[in-house]
Design an enzyme around this catalytic site. Structure first.
Site, mmCIF file in Angstrom:
data_model
loop_
_atom_site.group_PDB
_atom_site.id
_atom_site.type_symbol
_atom_site.label_atom_id
_atom_site.label_comp_id
_atom_site.label_asym_id
_atom_site.label_seq_id
_atom_site.Cartn_x
_atom_site.Cartn_y
_atom_site.Cartn_z
ATOM 1 N N TYR A 143 -15.658 34.952 10.425
ATOM 2 C CA TYR A 143 -15.143 34.072 11.486
ATOM 3 C C TYR A 143 -16.022 32.834 11.654
ATOM 4 C CZ TYR A 143 -11.563 37.122 13.537
ATOM 5 O OH TYR A 143 -10.433 37.869 13.778
ATOM 6 N N LYS A 192 -17.007 47.841 3.681
ATOM 7 C CA LYS A 192 -16.342 47.848 2.367
ATOM 8 C C LYS A 192 -17.462 47.752 1.340
ATOM 9 C CE LYS A 192 -12.636 47.808 -0.219
ATOM 10 N NZ LYS A 192 -11.703 48.944 -0.318
ATOM 11 N N ASP A 224 -10.485 50.561 4.423
ATOM 12 C CA ASP A 224 -9.121 50.995 4.080
ATOM 13 C C ASP A 224 -8.921 52.461 4.449
ATOM 14 O OD1 ASP A 224 -10.992 51.552 2.097
ATOM 15 O OD2 ASP A 224 -9.626 51.210 0.414
ATOM 16 N N ASP A 248 -11.420 43.329 14.269
ATOM 17 C CA ASP A 248 -10.196 42.671 14.740
ATOM 18 C C ASP A 248 -8.984 43.482 14.300
ATOM 19 O OD1 ASP A 248 -8.502 40.592 15.752
ATOM 20 O OD2 ASP A 248 -8.229 39.895 13.688
ATOM 21 N N ASP A 252 -6.459 46.400 16.652
ATOM 22 C CA ASP A 252 -4.997 46.290 16.845
ATOM 23 C C ASP A 252 -4.323 47.586 16.422
ATOM 24 O OD1 ASP A 252 -5.198 43.608 17.651
ATOM 25 O OD2 ASP A 252 -3.442 43.005 16.471
HETATM 26 C C1 IPM Z 1 -8.698 39.020 19.095
HETATM 27 C C2 IPM Z 1 -7.807 37.919 18.578
HETATM 28 C C3 IPM Z 1 -8.704 36.743 18.161
HETATM 29 C C4 IPM Z 1 -9.648 37.243 17.086
HETATM 30 C C5 IPM Z 1 -7.910 35.512 17.683
HETATM 31 C C6 IPM Z 1 -6.922 35.029 18.701
HETATM 32 C C7 IPM Z 1 -8.829 34.400 17.279
HETATM 33 O O1 IPM Z 1 -7.021 38.386 17.543
HETATM 34 O O2 IPM Z 1 -9.433 38.790 20.080
HETATM 35 O O3 IPM Z 1 -8.631 40.115 18.542
HETATM 36 O O4 IPM Z 1 -9.275 37.300 15.914
HETATM 37 O O5 IPM Z 1 -10.769 37.589 17.436
HETATM 38 MG MG MG Z 2 -7.175 40.475 17.210
#
Ligand code: IPM
Ligand code: MG
Length: 356
Positions: A143, A192, A224, A248, A252
């Site tokens: 990032y 990884k 993975d 990240d 999710d």
């Molecule tokens: C998160 C989001 C952010 C990230 C984006 C919006 C930049 O996906 O906070 O998980 O990737 O960190």
């Molecule tokens: Mg995210």
């Protein structure tokens, strides 16, 4: 009376609606537990581009630094998709993380009992209790690494760099070990290392720090495999520590086990007590302004703030309990199931307040 000063960064899309509900719950909690909250609104993301020409103006950074803690909604939307790379709403988010030194991102994936059916994962796979804490490194890695465009043999190329210093790895790994010590003393480090040199340094560092925490059981998983294990047997995890980008993605994934990405809160912490609290979901421009969004992740972010930054653990617990109770009867559309009462974003905020 004790007064907490909170920088309020509503952001874009559903940001303002969900933050409004969280503020309502915060105020009601304050009243019950005998403290006061003062809010200092500031712009971040698309709204800041509109008002200041950049996604994170200095005034917002100053307000966050002056506050006891920061509550953020979400940033981004199609309106700003044509902004140049460094001026997108998301860059505001990255910049606030680095400006405030928020290197440790805690993303708990928990499931509220009444939501078990809303999860796309079968009951028997979830087991009795899902309680995973993902500790994501937040101010390093790909990032923040070098990126750019070049040309090789006349062909356009682009690159992003994953780079970690041993210091960056050490400090996040220590946060994760400390967290594991307070929980079930199990730490999974995700990398990884079969491919990436940065992951090999990550793994070596975890193994070295592990000697300082003999009580913690440590294992390593490739990312993975971890993605697969999360849906195969999520109950095996206690604390997961990983890099910025892997965290990240995995957070999710883990959020869906809990029923909806609209349920998960997060805390981003520096080495001190201050922090920034936000839902892990995005600004959902497709449903913005329709009073349909699920405010619970933001409300639960307030609970995390009370726990990690403001030393009000009982107030935090009260919010979590009220959310659990609200879910027994009321649902926003993202977590709706038959037999429950469908409510709007505002109504969900009201229900949580009345159950506090
Ligand atoms: C998160 C989001 C952010 C990230 C984006 C919006 C930049 O996906 O906070 O998980 O990737 O960190
Ligand atoms: Mg995210």
């Amino acid at each position: 009376m004790k007064t907490y000063k909170i920088a309020l960064l509503k952001g874009d899309g559903i940001g303002p609606e969900i933050v409004e509900q969280a503020v309502k719950v915060f105020d009601k909690t304050a009243e019950k537990f005998g403290f006061k909250v003062e809010y200092d609104p500031a712009d971040i993301g698309g709204i800041a581009i509109d008002n200041y020409g950049e996604p994170l103006p200095q005034i917002t950074i100053d307000k966050c630094k002056a506050a006891d803690s920061v509550l953020l909604g979400a940033v981004g939307g199609p309106k700003w998709d044509t902004q140049p790379a460094g001026n997108r709403p998301e860059s505001g988010l990255l910049k606030i993380r680095s400006s405030l030194g928020l290197f440790a991102n805690l993303r708990p994936a928990v499931i509220f009992e009444p939501l078990k059916k809303a999860s796309p994962i079968k009951d028997e796979i979830i087991g009795d209790n899902l309680d995973i804490m993902i500790v994501r490194e937040l101010t390093g890695g790909i990032y923040f690494g070098q990126r750019g465009r070049t040309e090789e043999n006349g062909i356009p190329c682009a690159y992003d760099t994953e780079k970690y210093s041993v210091n960056e790895i050490e400090r996040i790994v220590k946060v994760a070990f400390d967290m594991a010590m307070k929980r079930n003393k199990k730490l999974t480090s995700v990398d990884k290392a079969n491919v990436l040199e940065s992951s090999r340094l990550w793994r070596e560092t975890v193994n070295r720090i592990a000697k300082e925490y003999p009580e913690v059981e440590v294992n390593h998983l490739y990312v993975d495999n971890c993605a697969m294990q999360l849906v195969r047997n999520p109950g095996q995890f206690d604390v997961i520590v990983t890099s910025n980008i892997f965290g990240d993605i995995l957070s999710d994934e883990a959020s869906m086990i809990s029923g909806s990405i609209g349920m998960l809160a997060s805390a981003s912490l520096s080495s001190g007590k201050s922090g920034l609290y936000e839902p892990i979901h995005g600004s959902a421009p497709d449903i913005a302004g329709q009073n349909k969004a699920n405010p619970l992740a933001t409300i639960l972010s307030v609970a995390m703030m009370l726990k990690y930054s403001l030393d009000e653990p009982e107030a935090a617990q009260a919010i979590e309990n009220a959310v659990g109770k609200a879910l027994e009867t009321y649902r926003t559309p993202d977590i709706y199931e038959e037999g429950k009462i469908k409510v709007t974003c505002t109504e969900m905020g009201d229900k949580v307040c009345s159950l506090l």
